[in-house]
Scaffold this motif. Structure first.
Motif, short mmCIF file in Angstrom:
data_model
loop_
_atom_site.label_atom_id
_atom_site.label_comp_id
_atom_site.label_asym_id
_atom_site.label_seq_id
_atom_site.Cartn_x
_atom_site.Cartn_y
_atom_site.Cartn_z
N ASP A 268 37.08 51.91 46.03
CA ASP A 268 37.97 50.95 45.42
C ASP A 268 39.15 50.65 46.34
O ASP A 268 39.15 51.03 47.52
CB ASP A 268 38.44 51.45 44.05
CG ASP A 268 39.26 52.74 44.14
OD1 ASP A 268 39.68 53.14 45.25
OD2 ASP A 268 39.46 53.37 43.08
N GLU A 269 40.17 49.99 45.82
CA GLU A 269 41.31 49.59 46.64
C GLU A 269 42.10 50.79 47.16
O GLU A 269 42.84 50.68 48.14
CB GLU A 269 42.24 48.64 45.88
CG GLU A 269 42.82 49.21 44.61
CD GLU A 269 41.90 49.00 43.40
OE1 GLU A 269 42.39 49.21 42.28
OE2 GLU A 269 40.73 48.63 43.59
N THR B 277 39.35 39.40 45.38
CA THR B 277 40.24 40.56 45.32
C THR B 277 39.84 41.51 46.44
O THR B 277 38.95 42.35 46.29
CB THR B 277 40.12 41.27 43.95
OG1 THR B 277 38.73 41.54 43.68
CG2 THR B 277 40.69 40.41 42.84
N LEU C 34 39.41 44.36 49.36
CA LEU C 34 39.53 45.80 49.55
C LEU C 34 40.10 46.05 50.95
O LEU C 34 40.19 45.12 51.75
CB LEU C 34 38.16 46.46 49.40
CG LEU C 34 37.56 46.43 48.00
CD1 LEU C 34 36.10 46.84 48.04
CD2 LEU C 34 38.34 47.33 47.06
N ARG D 232 34.39 41.72 47.60
CA ARG D 232 34.40 42.55 46.40
C ARG D 232 34.01 41.71 45.19
O ARG D 232 34.54 40.62 44.98
CB ARG D 232 35.79 43.13 46.19
CG ARG D 232 35.93 43.96 44.94
CD ARG D 232 37.38 44.43 44.75
NE ARG D 232 37.50 45.41 43.71
CZ ARG D 232 38.63 46.02 43.40
NH1 ARG D 232 39.73 45.74 44.07
NH2 ARG D 232 38.67 46.92 42.44
#
Length: 605
Positions: free
Chosen positions: A97-98, A585, A587, A593
């Motif tokens: 994830d981020e 969005t 990463l 993503r």
């Protein structure tokens, strides 16, 4: 929820690493019979523009500076250009994830045993391959068994770091047994990874994109690279949100939505990649002929201010997990080993022209890396949008330690003095002879397709010739040819330019710099380096972060003194996209993503 028994706090340092593997990052673990989970509904009901609702349909066009060489099988591809196709077609059990923490994907939960020698995954049910077959644990076993196969490396496979830690790998890879114990299907939706020793990175090992068993089950691993399922549009079968359906080689590559995608049908109809010269990208972006520029090079730093002025374009800027380097060929493979697909260090031939580490150090002092980067706008090649890096561990990593390294600040006077002391005499023409009085010329190679490297090459030549080192800057080669020659290296290469993409999961440098790593293009053969790399992963000591930091500090010091390569800089990653695309969005290392959630404002409903 995930069941995790990370007794030693392993998740703390499953946060960053050195490659090339690029994964599609989605965060919904819905099966076919499940309703969309809350996170997906929130994303679809709350797009970035409050007044707009997602629309189905439409096409977006991405720009690439060079064409893929044509290998689209995840276990065999080598270049980021191929990854731009693979990203949308194939998926792994977990993604990051981020915050660079692992999260569920094709696996919905997992549980590790107490001593970190096993990790068991429960897979999402109802996931379909693009041809309608169901994804199962047997596909996972098949993927890893293929990478552990005795013929994998000789057939061009390079991702052995995903299988080397697995139980029974050496016995299976050497052909001593036909049973592979490393990955076992407990049932259709449960798979266990078994490790030879306690593993500090089990989720990284399990993160590789999965290929379909039913497509390749009757194909020898040695024949997989030639199989249509590795090469041809419509023959590539993945579980991802888009299918590779058509290409005009070296011009256009078309991906169409997979309507039966397990995380809901994608909004977009198509994603198309077009191949264009980097010099033309800015105009194409401005005029709307392409919608986004991302990997592998993004927009050129020199074009940043121009692109920033475009009212319809958004820029994503963030530190990159990669670096550009000037490589030193320590050794060369033999022609016989190349023909047999062997990486056998005992057979390597030393490159006498660069054998002395002090020669390599002198070269390092002669390179003005800050001049290449620039101090700010309209300076250097990067307009200041980058930083000198002193270690082959990403600067974002907890293990990066530039205090442990030799920094090689630009010092041409010192470079000359070192060469003088070593007996490299400067002659009347300004160039040096070697200690035996022979002409001393270093061959330098670089690829086309990356404007930045094409600009670096003549500047490095000029810097080295300013201290008397004669450089034969050879005609650049197209990237796919360049990588093949760089890999074979049974010739007269001395210096080479390359960019390496680092993994984000752990600082372990073995994938690029251990002696037998296929990506060790310098053919660096340093037993002390290998010893330290292994020591940093040796459990139970390696479960302590401070222990690993100390070992990597020592390794970085060794690397900077022995110099298999001079690390030039790490540039900021600059991606750009047309604001007609919604729900992007990014990463830390990709903007691809949740591509099934991308939509365009001008889609015709």
């Amino acid at each position: 929820m995930m069941k995790q028994q990370y007794k030693y706090g392993i998740m703390f340092f499953l946060i960053l690493f050195l490659t090339c593997v690029v994964l599609v990052a989605c965060n919904n673990d819905k099966g076919e019979e499940e309703k969309p989970n809350e996170s997906t509904e929130q994303k679809k009901d709350n797009p970035k523009k409050k007044d707009d609702k997602p629309k189905a349909g439409g096409t977006v066009v991405g720009g690439m500076h060079a064409a893929p060489s044509g290998m689209f099988n995840p276990i065999f591809y080598e270049e980021t250009y191929e990854a731009n196709i693979i990203d949308f077609v194939y998926e792994g059990l977990v993604v990051q994830d981020e915050n660079l923490e692992f999260m569920p994907h094709l696996a919905k939960e997992w549980e590790a045993n107490d001593d970190q020698t096993e990790i068991t995954f429960k897979l999402v049910e109802g996931v379909k391959w693009h041809d309608g077959e169901f994804f199962t644990a047997h596909d996972v076993v098949f993927t890893y068994k293929s990478m552990a196969d005795p013929d994998y490396i000789s057939s061009g496979g390079i991702r052995i770091d995903y299988v080397e830690p697995l139980k029974g790998y050496e016995a299976y890879n050497s052909g001593n047994t036909k049973e592979f114990k490393g990955v076992v299907a407990e049932d259709d939706h449960t798979v266990t990874f078994h490790f030879e020793k306690p593993n500090v990175n089990p989720l990284y090992t399990a993160s590789f994109p999965i290929i379909p068993k039913h497509i390749f089950k009757d194909v020898e691993v040695s024949e997989m690279p030639k199989h249509p399922g590795s090469l041809e549009p419509e023959e590539l079968i993945g579980t991802g949100p888009f299918q590779f359906t058509n290409m005009v080689e070296r011009e256009e590559y078309v991906l169409e939505k997979f309507t039966d995608y397990w995380q809901d049908e994608p909004y977009l109809d198509k994603i198309i990649w077009k191949i264009s010269d980097q010099a033309d990208m800015t105009e194409l972006l401005q005029t709307g002929k392409i919608d986004f520029i991302s990997e592998p090079n993004g927009i050129a730093p020199v074009d940043y201010e121009t692109v920033k002025s475009f009212p319809n374009i958004k820029i994503i800027e963030q530190p990159d997990f990669s670096y550009q380097l000037l490589g030193f060929k320590h050794n060369h493979r033999t022609t016989e080993d190349v023909g047999n697909g062997l990486l056998e260090p005992d057979n390597w031939k030393p490159n006498d022209k660069l054998a002395n580490p002090k020669v390599r150090q002198a070269i390092a002092y002669a390179i003005n890396r800050q001049e290449l980067i620039g101090e700010g706008p309209n300076e250097g090649l990067l307009n200041g949008r980058g930083e000198i890096i002193h270690s082959p561990i990403a600067m974002q990593m907890w293990a990066y330690d530039d205090k442990a390294t030799v920094d090689y600040d630009f010092n041409p006077k010192k470079a000359k003095e070192m060469l003088d002391e070593l007996g490299y005499k400067e002659e009347s023409d300004g160039f040096r002879t070697d200690p035996d009085g022979n002409e001393w010329v270093l061959n330098m190679d670089y690829p086309t397709g990356n404007e930045l490297r094409e600009q670096i090459a003549p500047l490095v030549k000029e810097m080295l010739e300013n201290v008397g080192i004669k450089i034969n800057l050879r005609k650049p080669k197209e990237m796919s040819v360049y990588v093949e020659d760089l890999t074979n290296d049974d010739s007269d290469w001395d210096l080479y330019l390359l960019g390496l993409n680092l993994r984000t999961t752990d600082p372990d440098p073995s994938g690029f710099w251990s002696t037998r790593a296929p990506y060790n293009f310098s053919r660096w053969n340093n037993p002390e380096s290998d010893k330290l790399i292994k020591k940093a992963l040796k459990t139970p000591e390696a479960f302590e972060l401070d222990f690993r930091k100390e070992v990597y500090e020592e390794w970085q010091k060794l690397f900077s003194k022995d110099l298999p390569a001079l690390l030039l800089f790490a540039e900021n990653k600059l991606w750009a996209y047309n604001e007609r695309i919604q729900n992007i969005t990014p990463l830390p290392r990709t903007m691809f993503r949740d591509s099934h959630l991308w939509w365009v404002t001008d889609a015709e409903e």
